[in-house]
Scaffold this motif. Structure first.
Motif, mmCIF file in Angstrom:
data_model
loop_
_atom_site.group_PDB
_atom_site.id
_atom_site.type_symbol
_atom_site.label_atom_id
_atom_site.label_comp_id
_atom_site.label_asym_id
_atom_site.label_seq_id
_atom_site.Cartn_x
_atom_site.Cartn_y
_atom_site.Cartn_z
ATOM 1 N N PHE A 160 66.259 104.178 -99.968
ATOM 2 C CA PHE A 160 65.303 104.626 -100.929
ATOM 3 C C PHE A 160 66.042 104.177 -102.425
ATOM 4 C CE2 PHE A 160 64.766 106.965 -97.128
ATOM 5 C CZ PHE A 160 63.137 106.924 -97.124
ATOM 6 N N VAL A 161 65.076 104.002 -103.222
ATOM 7 C CA VAL A 161 65.530 103.716 -104.691
ATOM 8 C C VAL A 161 64.607 104.392 -105.818
ATOM 9 C CG1 VAL A 161 66.004 101.673 -106.359
ATOM 10 C CG2 VAL A 161 66.945 101.401 -104.002
ATOM 11 N N SER A 162 65.182 104.761 -106.824
ATOM 12 C CA SER A 162 64.437 105.149 -107.891
ATOM 13 C C SER A 162 65.123 104.480 -109.062
ATOM 14 C CB SER A 162 64.468 106.731 -108.271
ATOM 15 O OG SER A 162 63.667 107.540 -107.233
ATOM 16 N N LEU A 163 64.444 104.013 -110.080
ATOM 17 C CA LEU A 163 64.771 103.548 -111.319
ATOM 18 C C LEU A 163 64.189 104.213 -112.688
ATOM 19 C CD1 LEU A 163 64.777 99.600 -111.640
ATOM 20 C CD2 LEU A 163 64.714 101.238 -113.586
ATOM 21 N N GLY A 164 65.057 104.542 -113.315
ATOM 22 C CA GLY A 164 64.614 105.227 -114.723
ATOM 23 C C GLY A 164 65.536 106.123 -115.259
ATOM 24 N N GLU A 165 65.346 106.464 -116.406
ATOM 25 C CA GLU A 165 66.157 107.430 -116.990
ATOM 26 C C GLU A 165 66.571 108.623 -116.738
ATOM 27 O OE1 GLU A 165 66.480 109.230 -121.894
ATOM 28 O OE2 GLU A 165 64.813 108.305 -120.972
ATOM 29 N N LEU A 166 67.720 109.225 -116.657
ATOM 30 C CA LEU A 166 67.810 110.608 -116.270
ATOM 31 C C LEU A 166 67.438 111.681 -117.083
ATOM 32 C CD1 LEU A 166 71.394 109.921 -114.359
ATOM 33 C CD2 LEU A 166 69.086 109.543 -113.510
ATOM 34 N N HIS A 167 66.204 111.929 -117.057
ATOM 35 C CA HIS A 167 65.509 113.068 -117.889
ATOM 36 C C HIS A 167 64.720 113.704 -116.938
ATOM 37 C CE1 HIS A 167 62.662 114.063 -121.046
ATOM 38 N NE2 HIS A 167 63.644 113.980 -121.831
ATOM 39 N N SER A 174 68.419 88.844 -103.257
ATOM 40 C CA SER A 174 68.175 89.328 -101.856
ATOM 41 C C SER A 174 68.655 90.671 -101.507
ATOM 42 C CB SER A 174 68.869 88.438 -100.930
ATOM 43 O OG SER A 174 70.456 88.671 -100.851
ATOM 44 N N LYS A 175 67.835 91.094 -100.407
ATOM 45 C CA LYS A 175 68.226 92.490 -99.905
ATOM 46 C C LYS A 175 69.685 92.754 -99.764
ATOM 47 C CE LYS A 175 65.425 94.776 -97.092
ATOM 48 N NZ LYS A 175 64.590 95.338 -96.122
ATOM 49 N N GLU A 176 70.536 91.767 -98.827
ATOM 50 C CA GLU A 176 71.690 92.016 -98.645
ATOM 51 C C GLU A 176 72.677 91.885 -99.966
ATOM 52 O OE1 GLU A 176 69.109 90.706 -95.319
ATOM 53 O OE2 GLU A 176 69.669 89.622 -97.378
ATOM 54 N N VAL A 177 72.331 90.975 -100.711
ATOM 55 C CA VAL A 177 73.289 90.993 -101.947
ATOM 56 C C VAL A 177 72.950 92.400 -102.776
ATOM 57 C CG1 VAL A 177 73.467 89.759 -104.288
ATOM 58 C CG2 VAL A 177 73.277 88.601 -102.175
ATOM 59 N N ALA A 178 71.912 92.867 -102.817
ATOM 60 C CA ALA A 178 71.781 93.941 -103.746
ATOM 61 C C ALA A 178 72.157 95.095 -103.093
ATOM 62 C CB ALA A 178 70.114 94.160 -103.814
ATOM 63 N N ARG A 179 72.271 95.238 -101.704
ATOM 64 C CA ARG A 179 72.759 96.310 -100.916
ATOM 65 C C ARG A 179 74.394 96.437 -101.203
ATOM 66 N NH1 ARG A 179 68.979 97.731 -95.448
ATOM 67 N NH2 ARG A 179 66.996 98.249 -96.895
ATOM 68 N N GLU A 180 74.777 95.225 -101.160
ATOM 69 C CA GLU A 180 76.278 95.155 -101.067
ATOM 70 C C GLU A 180 76.789 95.680 -102.510
ATOM 71 O OE1 GLU A 180 80.148 94.665 -99.716
ATOM 72 O OE2 GLU A 180 78.251 94.543 -98.523
ATOM 73 N N TYR A 181 75.907 95.112 -103.327
ATOM 74 C CA TYR A 181 76.396 95.458 -104.718
ATOM 75 C C TYR A 181 76.558 97.099 -104.960
ATOM 76 C CZ TYR A 181 76.152 96.820 -109.702
ATOM 77 O OH TYR A 181 76.413 97.455 -110.956
ATOM 78 N N PHE A 182 75.519 97.793 -104.502
ATOM 79 C CA PHE A 182 75.744 99.444 -104.597
ATOM 80 C C PHE A 182 76.699 99.866 -103.555
ATOM 81 C CE2 PHE A 182 71.154 98.416 -105.845
ATOM 82 C CZ PHE A 182 71.370 99.155 -107.135
ATOM 83 N N ILE A 183 76.957 99.276 -102.349
ATOM 84 C CA ILE A 183 77.730 99.771 -101.292
ATOM 85 C C ILE A 183 79.228 99.871 -102.105
ATOM 86 C CG2 ILE A 183 79.223 98.993 -99.259
ATOM 87 C CD1 ILE A 183 76.325 98.202 -98.157
ATOM 88 N N LEU A 233 65.813 95.589 -106.794
ATOM 89 C CA LEU A 233 65.097 96.596 -106.050
ATOM 90 C C LEU A 233 64.660 96.090 -104.779
ATOM 91 C CD1 LEU A 233 62.137 96.915 -109.127
ATOM 92 C CD2 LEU A 233 63.700 98.797 -107.831
ATOM 93 N N LYS A 234 65.106 95.091 -104.265
ATOM 94 C CA LYS A 234 64.837 94.632 -102.933
ATOM 95 C C LYS A 234 65.790 95.319 -102.051
ATOM 96 C CE LYS A 234 62.349 90.151 -103.274
ATOM 97 N NZ LYS A 234 61.310 90.588 -102.584
ATOM 98 N N ALA A 235 66.760 95.751 -102.671
ATOM 99 C CA ALA A 235 67.819 96.893 -101.746
ATOM 100 C C ALA A 235 66.934 97.920 -100.977
ATOM 101 C CB ALA A 235 68.877 97.420 -102.834
ATOM 102 N N ALA A 236 65.898 98.216 -101.738
ATOM 103 C CA ALA A 236 65.104 99.444 -101.191
ATOM 104 C C ALA A 236 64.209 99.010 -100.091
ATOM 105 C CB ALA A 236 64.231 100.041 -102.388
ATOM 106 N N ASP A 237 64.140 99.783 -98.985
ATOM 107 C CA ASP A 237 63.045 99.817 -98.136
ATOM 108 C C ASP A 237 61.757 100.575 -98.554
ATOM 109 O OD1 ASP A 237 64.315 98.716 -95.828
ATOM 110 O OD2 ASP A 237 65.546 100.602 -95.634
ATOM 111 N N TYR A 238 61.741 101.545 -99.312
ATOM 112 C CA TYR A 238 60.949 102.254 -100.181
ATOM 113 C C TYR A 238 61.359 102.629 -101.659
ATOM 114 C CZ TYR A 238 59.573 102.927 -95.356
ATOM 115 O OH TYR A 238 59.360 102.626 -94.025
ATOM 116 N N TYR A 239 60.325 102.700 -102.500
ATOM 117 C CA TYR A 239 60.602 102.949 -103.939
ATOM 118 C C TYR A 239 60.047 104.314 -104.140
ATOM 119 C CZ TYR A 239 61.187 102.674 -109.056
ATOM 120 O OH TYR A 239 61.335 103.001 -110.013
#
Length: 279
Positions: free
Chosen positions: A145-152, A122-131, A216-222
Motif C-alpha cells: 500500500f502506498v500514500s503520497l503527500g505532505e506529512l500534514h 516498473s513494479k520490481e524497480v520501484a519496490r526494490e528502491y523502497f526495500i 507508484l507502480k510499487a503499490a498494489d493499492y493506493y
C-alpha cells in the motif's frame, strides 16, 4: 517576502515588491493560486492589470482552525475573488462551498485539473528502491500500500495507521507493507505513532522523493485518507499508474472516483471503515 504564514512585516514588504514588479513588467494577465492572493489582487488592481484570474485549489477554512482564523481567511478569499475578473474552481465542491457568497456567478468557472503522464518505474524497480531505502524485510507475499503527500494533519495519515493496527489485530496473518512518501512537519510524530502501534515492521516513511509519482507502480493499492481535499492530483497519478484507490469521501474526490468502480470511498477520520476497505 511572501510566505505561507501570516506576517504583517513580510506581507507588507511583499505588497510593495509585488506592486513594483507589476508596474515595471505591465503583464496583460496575472494568475493567482495562493490562499494569500488577496494582497496581490489589490496590488494588481492598483497597478492597472486588465485581467486577473484566481484559481481556488482548496479552502483553508476547511482545515482545523479557530473560529476567528476561519473568519479572517474567508474574508481574504472573498476579497481575492471580488477583485479577480475570473475565478476557477478545480472541483464542483469548491464552487458549491461559496455559492451563497455575494459574488457574480458569471465569473466562476469549473476546470478539473490534469496531470502529465509520469514515466513510471516498473513494479520490481520501484519496490526494490523502497526495500533498500527503508530497510524493508518480510516482503514475501505481502500486499503493498502506498500514500503520497505532505506529512500534514490535513492528509489524515494517522487514521490510516490506526486502520492498519486494527487490521493486524483482527487478521494477525495479514502480510502488508505500507509506504508513505513525503516530508513535512508530522514526520517525527508519525514515526513515534508507528512505533507506538507496533507497526515498525510494516509501515515506513520514505521522506520527500523527487518525481515521487514515478514510483507508484510499487503499490498494489493506493491510500488517500485526506480530511479535506479540493481535487487530489495524486489520485490522477495513481489512476495513470492503474493502481486501485482507497480514498476519503471529501471535496472533489467523488468527481474522480465512483465507489466500487475505480476504487473505494470511505468517510474521513474513520479507521474502522479504512480497515474494512483494506480487507
Amino acid at each position: 517576502s511572501l510566505g505561507r504564514d501570516v506576517s504583517v512585516v513580510n506581507d507588507f514588504k511583499s505588497a510593495i515588491e509585488t506592486y513594483k514588479i507589476l508596474r515595471k513588467e505591465k503583464p496583460d494577465v496575472i494568475h493567482l493560486n495562493s490562499a494569500k492572493s488577496g494582497m496581490i489582487a489589490v496590488m494588481s488592481r492598483i497597478a492597472g492589470i486588465r485581467k486577473i484570474i484566481y484559481t481556488a485549489h482548496g479552502w483553508a477554512f476547511n482545515e482545523n482552525r479557530s473560529f476567528l482564523s476561519k473568519v479572517v481567511i474567508k474574508f481574504l478569499y472573498y476579497i481575492t475573488i471580488l477583485l479577480s475578473h475570473t475565478m476557477i474552481g478545480v472541483s464542483r465542491k469548491i464552487i458549491e462551498q461559496i455559492k451563497y457568497w455575494p459574488i457574480s456567478k458569471s465569473k466562476i468557472k469549473l476546470i478539473h485539473p490534469a496531470a502529465m503522464m509520469p514515466e513510471f518505474l516498473s513494479k520490481e524497480v520501484a519496490r526494490e528502491y523502497f526495500i533498500q531505502k527503508c530497510n524493508i524485510s518480510n516482503v514475501q507475499d505481502a500486499k503493498w500500500f502506498v500514500s503520497l503527500g505532505e506529512l500534514h494533519p490535513i492528509k489524515g495519515h494517522t487514521y490510516a495507521l490506526q486502520a492498519f493496527k486494527l487490521l493486524s489485530e483482527g487478521k494477525p496473518d495479514a502480510k502488508f507493507i505500507y509506504v508513505i512518501i513525503g516530508g513535512g512537519e508530522l514526520k517525527e510524530k508519525l514515526q513515534q505513532e508507528i512505533k507506538g502501534l507496533g507497526l515498525q515492521d510494516n509501515v515506513f516513511l520514505s521522506d520527500y522523493l523527487e518525481n515521487a509519482a514515478t514510483y507508484l507502480k510499487a503499490a498494489d493499492y493506493y491510500i488517500f485518507p485526506s480530511l479535506s481535499e479540493a481535487f487530489g492530483y495524486a489520485l490522477i497519478e495513481a489512476g495513470q499508474a492503474r493502481v486501485p484507490t482507497l480514498s476519503s469521501y471529501v471535496g472533489g474526490i467523488p468527481e474522480m472516483i465512483t465507489n466500487l468502480s475505480e476504487g473505494l470511498l470511505i468517510s474521513p477520520r474513520r479507521p474502522q471503515e479504512i480497515k474494512h476497505a483494506l480487507i
